[in-house]
Write a protein that holds these residues in place. Structure first.
Motif, PDB file in Angstrom:
ATOM      1  N   GLY A  34       0.784  -1.227   0.000  1.00  0.00           N
ATOM      2  CA  GLY A  34       0.000   0.000   0.000  1.00  0.00           C
ATOM      3  C   GLY A  34       0.812   1.271   0.000  1.00  0.00           C
ATOM      4  N   PRO A  65      -2.196  -2.488   4.643  1.00  0.00           N
ATOM      5  CA  PRO A  65      -2.347  -1.111   4.159  1.00  0.00           C
ATOM      6  C   PRO A  65      -3.746  -0.555   4.380  1.00  0.00           C
ATOM      7  CG  PRO A  65      -2.295  -2.652   2.317  1.00  0.00           C
ATOM      8  CD  PRO A  65      -1.938  -3.435   3.542  1.00  0.00           C
ATOM      9  N   ASP A 105      -4.130   2.792   6.575  1.00  0.00           N
ATOM     10  CA  ASP A 105      -4.715   4.021   6.031  1.00  0.00           C
ATOM     11  C   ASP A 105      -5.917   4.475   6.857  1.00  0.00           C
ATOM     12  OD1 ASP A 105      -2.848   4.146   4.020  1.00  0.00           O
ATOM     13  OD2 ASP A 105      -4.155   3.311   2.463  1.00  0.00           O
ATOM     14  N   LYS A 134     -11.060   9.129   0.221  1.00  0.00           N
ATOM     15  CA  LYS A 134     -10.270   7.992   0.686  1.00  0.00           C
ATOM     16  C   LYS A 134      -8.845   8.183   0.180  1.00  0.00           C
ATOM     17  CE  LYS A 134     -13.692   5.734   2.622  1.00  0.00           C
ATOM     18  NZ  LYS A 134     -13.755   5.526   4.084  1.00  0.00           N
ATOM     19  N   THR A 176      -4.612   7.325   0.176  1.00  0.00           N
ATOM     20  CA  THR A 176      -3.574   6.328   0.400  1.00  0.00           C
ATOM     21  C   THR A 176      -2.277   6.773  -0.253  1.00  0.00           C
ATOM     22  OG1 THR A 176      -2.992   3.976   0.167  1.00  0.00           O
ATOM     23  CG2 THR A 176      -4.152   4.993  -1.679  1.00  0.00           C
ATOM     24  N   ARG A 177      -1.166   6.329   0.293  1.00  0.00           N
ATOM     25  CA  ARG A 177       0.113   6.491  -0.388  1.00  0.00           C
ATOM     26  C   ARG A 177       0.313   5.390  -1.416  1.00  0.00           C
ATOM     27  NH1 ARG A 177       4.671   6.448   3.799  1.00  0.00           N
ATOM     28  NH2 ARG A 177       5.870   6.102   1.898  1.00  0.00           N
ATOM     29  N   THR A 199      -5.027  -0.059  -4.470  1.00  0.00           N
ATOM     30  CA  THR A 199      -4.929  -0.347  -3.035  1.00  0.00           C
ATOM     31  C   THR A 199      -6.330  -0.384  -2.425  1.00  0.00           C
ATOM     32  OG1 THR A 199      -2.786   0.782  -2.925  1.00  0.00           O
ATOM     33  CG2 THR A 199      -3.925   0.391  -0.829  1.00  0.00           C
ATOM     34  N   PHE A 204      -9.475  -0.270   0.341  1.00  0.00           N
ATOM     35  CA  PHE A 204      -9.765   0.703   1.407  1.00  0.00           C
ATOM     36  C   PHE A 204     -11.026   0.282   2.146  1.00  0.00           C
ATOM     37  CE2 PHE A 204     -11.568   2.190  -2.591  1.00  0.00           C
ATOM     38  CZ  PHE A 204     -12.873   2.494  -2.274  1.00  0.00           C
ATOM     39  N   ARG A 234     -11.047   8.816  -4.735  1.00  0.00           N
ATOM     40  CA  ARG A 234      -9.935   7.966  -4.306  1.00  0.00           C
ATOM     41  C   ARG A 234      -8.636   8.686  -4.643  1.00  0.00           C
ATOM     42  NH1 ARG A 234      -7.666   5.022  -0.554  1.00  0.00           N
ATOM     43  NH2 ARG A 234      -6.848   2.980  -1.219  1.00  0.00           N
ATOM     44  N   HIS A 262      -4.803   8.721  -4.472  1.00  0.00           N
ATOM     45  CA  HIS A 262      -3.761   7.717  -4.294  1.00  0.00           C
ATOM     46  C   HIS A 262      -2.402   8.254  -4.734  1.00  0.00           C
ATOM     47  CE1 HIS A 262      -5.508   7.221  -8.321  1.00  0.00           C
ATOM     48  NE2 HIS A 262      -4.326   6.773  -8.714  1.00  0.00           N
TER      49      HIS A 262
END
Length: 271
Positions: free
Chosen positions: A67, A139, A143, A207, A209-210, A215, A217, A238, A240
């Motif tokens: 993730g 991940p 997150d 949402k 995330t790195r 990925t 969620f 999303r 990302h």
């Protein structure tokens, strides 16, 4: 060690540490030279720069499973061996997983709009060692619990929406975009109250995330119910690869047409 032989644990630990040092700089917006890093590492481990770059691409592939988007320019190469997985796990154990939980800052002006990812077909079953590491450094769980990351993503989208409406000639609407999850609370089931260019209300759940686009969620029952109830007035954003150059795709209900929902937690009441 002579070139052509398997990498030793010492060599693998060195290349993993060097990779994460570059990744920390990239996330922090600090300039660095991948070439200089490769050359310096080549002198330490007596490996060719090409061999080092290939291992860097292996590390990127593993991090995407965990993730975290890897260093830009080192495209994921998934044909890695358990030894590099074990070296990455040793590094994460030493730093307590902090390198996975770093929260970058991102300017809304850098957000790239991309398409919703399509169906992924795996030609080979997941590597058992990778599956175990994903369970350890989950991940999705990370997150969800990283409130700092979530807030950073919401602020980026807040600014993005205001800029979008300004550029569309609707500064009146841009001024009315609100960060409702902060102003009112999380119970609404969405984070940002915005508008279409025509002035229709938009409820946006963010949402962040790195990780890469695919990925997974978490969505709460309330968030999912609000999405289905609001229909066309709802957007899932999303965000990302969150960092210097984040990317964004949007989804409109019914979300089940593009996402597979799996129950992973249960509420327990006493009888």
């Amino acid at each position: 060690m002579a070139r052509g032989e398997d990498w030793s644990d010492t060599e693998l630990d060195a290349i993993v540490a060097d990779y994460f040092a570059m990744l920390r700089d990239e996330i922090g917006g600090i300039s660095f030279s991948k070439t200089a890093h490769r050359r310096a590492l080549a002198e330490r481990v007596d490996r060719s720069e090409g061999s080092i770059e290939f291992k860097h691409c292996n590390i990127t592939a593993v991090l995407e499973e965990l993730g975290v988007a890897g260093i830009r320019g080192y495209r994921a190469r998934a044909n890695y061996q358990d030894a590099i997985l074990e070296a990455i796990e040793r590094h994460l154990d030493r730093d307590g997983g902090r390198d996975l939980a770093m929260v970058p800052t991102a300017s809304a002006s850098t957000i790239r709009i991309v398409d919703v990812p399509g169906i992924e077909l795996r030609n080979e079953p997941p590597v058992p060692t990778v599956e175990r590491m994903v369970r350890r450094f989950d991940p999705v769980e990370r997150d969800m619990r990283n409130r700092e990351l979530g807030l950073a993503g919401e602020h980026a989208v807040l600014n993005f929406e205001r800029k979008r409406l300004d550029l569309a000639g609707r500064p009146d609407l841009a001024a009315r975009v609100r960060h409702v999850s902060v102003e009112i609370g999380d119970g609404l089931g969405y984070d940002i109250a915005s508008f279409s260019e025509q002035g229709d209300d938009l409820a946006i759940e963010v949402k962040t995330t790195r990780g890469v686009a695919r990925t997974p969620f978490f969505m709460s029952r309330n968030e999912l119910e609000v999405a289905e109830w609001m229909g066309g007035g709802y957007r899932l954003y999303r965000l990302h690869e969150f960092g210097p150059k984040p990317a964004l795709f949007t989804m409109t209900p019914p979300l089940a047409e593009s996402l597979r929902f799996t129950t992973e937690t249960w509420r327990a009441d006493f009888r």
